[in-house]
Enzyme design. Sequence first.
Site, PDB file in Angstrom:
ATOM      1  CB  SER A  14      -0.958  -0.038   1.188  1.00  0.00           C
ATOM      2  OG  SER A  14      -1.989   0.904   1.023  1.00  0.00           O
ATOM      3  CD  GLU A  17      -5.680  -4.302  -3.893  1.00  0.00           C
ATOM      4  OE1 GLU A  17      -5.948  -3.751  -2.816  1.00  0.00           O
ATOM      5  OE2 GLU A  17      -4.579  -4.820  -4.147  1.00  0.00           O
ATOM      6  CG  HIS A  22      -5.718  -2.454   0.264  1.00  0.00           C
ATOM      7  ND1 HIS A  22      -4.814  -2.416  -0.780  1.00  0.00           N
ATOM      8  CD2 HIS A  22      -5.286  -1.535   1.176  1.00  0.00           C
ATOM      9  CE1 HIS A  22      -3.888  -1.508  -0.514  1.00  0.00           C
ATOM     10  NE2 HIS A  22      -4.144  -0.972   0.674  1.00  0.00           N
TER      11      HIS A  22
END
Length: 533
Positions: free
Chosen positions: A224, A339, A440
């Site tokens: 990330s 995601e 995610h």
Amino acid sequence: MRLLPFSTPRLRALTLGVTAALLSLPAVAANQAPTVHVASGTLSGLHDAHSGLDEFKGIPYAAPPVGSLRWKAPQPVHAWQGVRAADHFGPRCMQRAVFSDMVFRSDGMSEDCLYLNVWAPAHTHGKKLPVLVYFYGGGFIAGDGSEPRYDGASLAQKGIVTVTVNYRLGVFGFLALPALAAESPHHATGNYGLLDQNAAMRWVKRNIAAFGGDPSKVTIGGESAGSMSVSAQMASPLSKGLMARAIGESGAVLGNLKPRPRKQAEAQGKTFEHQVGVHSLAQLRAMDASALLKATGAKDAPPFDPTIDGYFLPESPKAIYRAGKQAHIPLLVGSNSQEGYYGALLNGKAVTPANYRAAMEQRMGKHAAEALKLYPGNDAKQIEASGSALVGDQFIAFATWRWMHLQHQTGQAPVYYYYFDKARPAKRDGSAGPDWGAVHSGEIEYALGNLDGNHVFAWTDTDRNVSKTMEGYWANFIKTGNPNGDSLPHWPATAKSQGGLLRQVIGAHTHTRVDHDAPRYEFLERIAPDAHL
């Protein structure tokens, strides 16, 4: 048998000889802390007899960025006398509690947070092991190198010296102001968090041999915001020569996640200065850190994230990658199957084609018809898949693809592109069942071998097998720049094939597929100024 008196010369000599022999042996690891000598002094760590690892936690790699050093590039760490204990994690950097999945083992929270942690196989003096330097995620506003999901022990047991790094966050790491640029020797402002990472990489280059690591075989990785950081370090001229390969898990400073232009960042900084009621940089530096942090949580507070500052990033990452000015090193990069979530698109409305079309028209404006061709929604199942794909693409998958694509075009080194699709299992407490896809950040524990450090989920044999495969790929790449190895499904480098690009699906059934999603990402890039990205 007659016992000889202890005072006999013969027994006394024998006793002294045995004692001398014992003292000449290596110290028993369980009873003596390992020590290393780095440029700033001697460190004493911890030895784990069960894992065979030496661990050094809370190592300062730069001077505390407090007082007059707040919002300055990291300064050299001060040397110390004697032996400094490196047996517990240092403080995490200033941050608000915004993510419920973050678990910290840090020593509280402080502006004095520029510490790193090292896991290394014991008795590696003189060896040249590959190194991983990992940057945490958290949107540049949260995260810490002490989180169990980033623990370096599992990879270290595979012969890799593993390092996690703390870097400044939020307003402390990314505030930009004209006054800060004026005092900078490089006339730059912002990006202090990225400069922290660069300083940590330089520390590793200088000191990692003391832990058995090879400074010429350093891989930088992250997830990330950590992945965005890796893409930025590859683009920065300041970091060239500090890494040999790179790993990016969901994120890049490209596409819709591109850094702010400096003028915009400085204007936002001035807005924040006005919001907190100060009129000078001196007053801002004098503010209590907790008060500053609280102010960033206000509804109208500006963002604090990377900037095209003219120094760390002399121009936009897109321009750097397009021109081939980035680091020409092997890259392992990819994103996850979930995601984003279609529910964010429908905003609680029923999953019907009519509601989906209305949501797409609102979100995509005049481009809705074209978007519906790329993200069709003719029934509930298709809406869930396409809606989640669109939300995930606009969040982070598009930026990740742009990084992969540019590095593949101009990077002059292999790129290995993945798609992680293993959903996490149900929670142990029964509060929630498994997700339908890989959310995610859901890959971190699999990739770093840390399923056992996460006690929320009821991991299955399938999860452990997926982790064995994924961590195996990561370990091989860190060691050689190629993820392939014995007993792992073959992963070809990204190349054109059948009108798409080769991509490795990592999950319960790991395999290679031809990825045909480029039209989605090219569409998003083309309409970016008009769509709500």
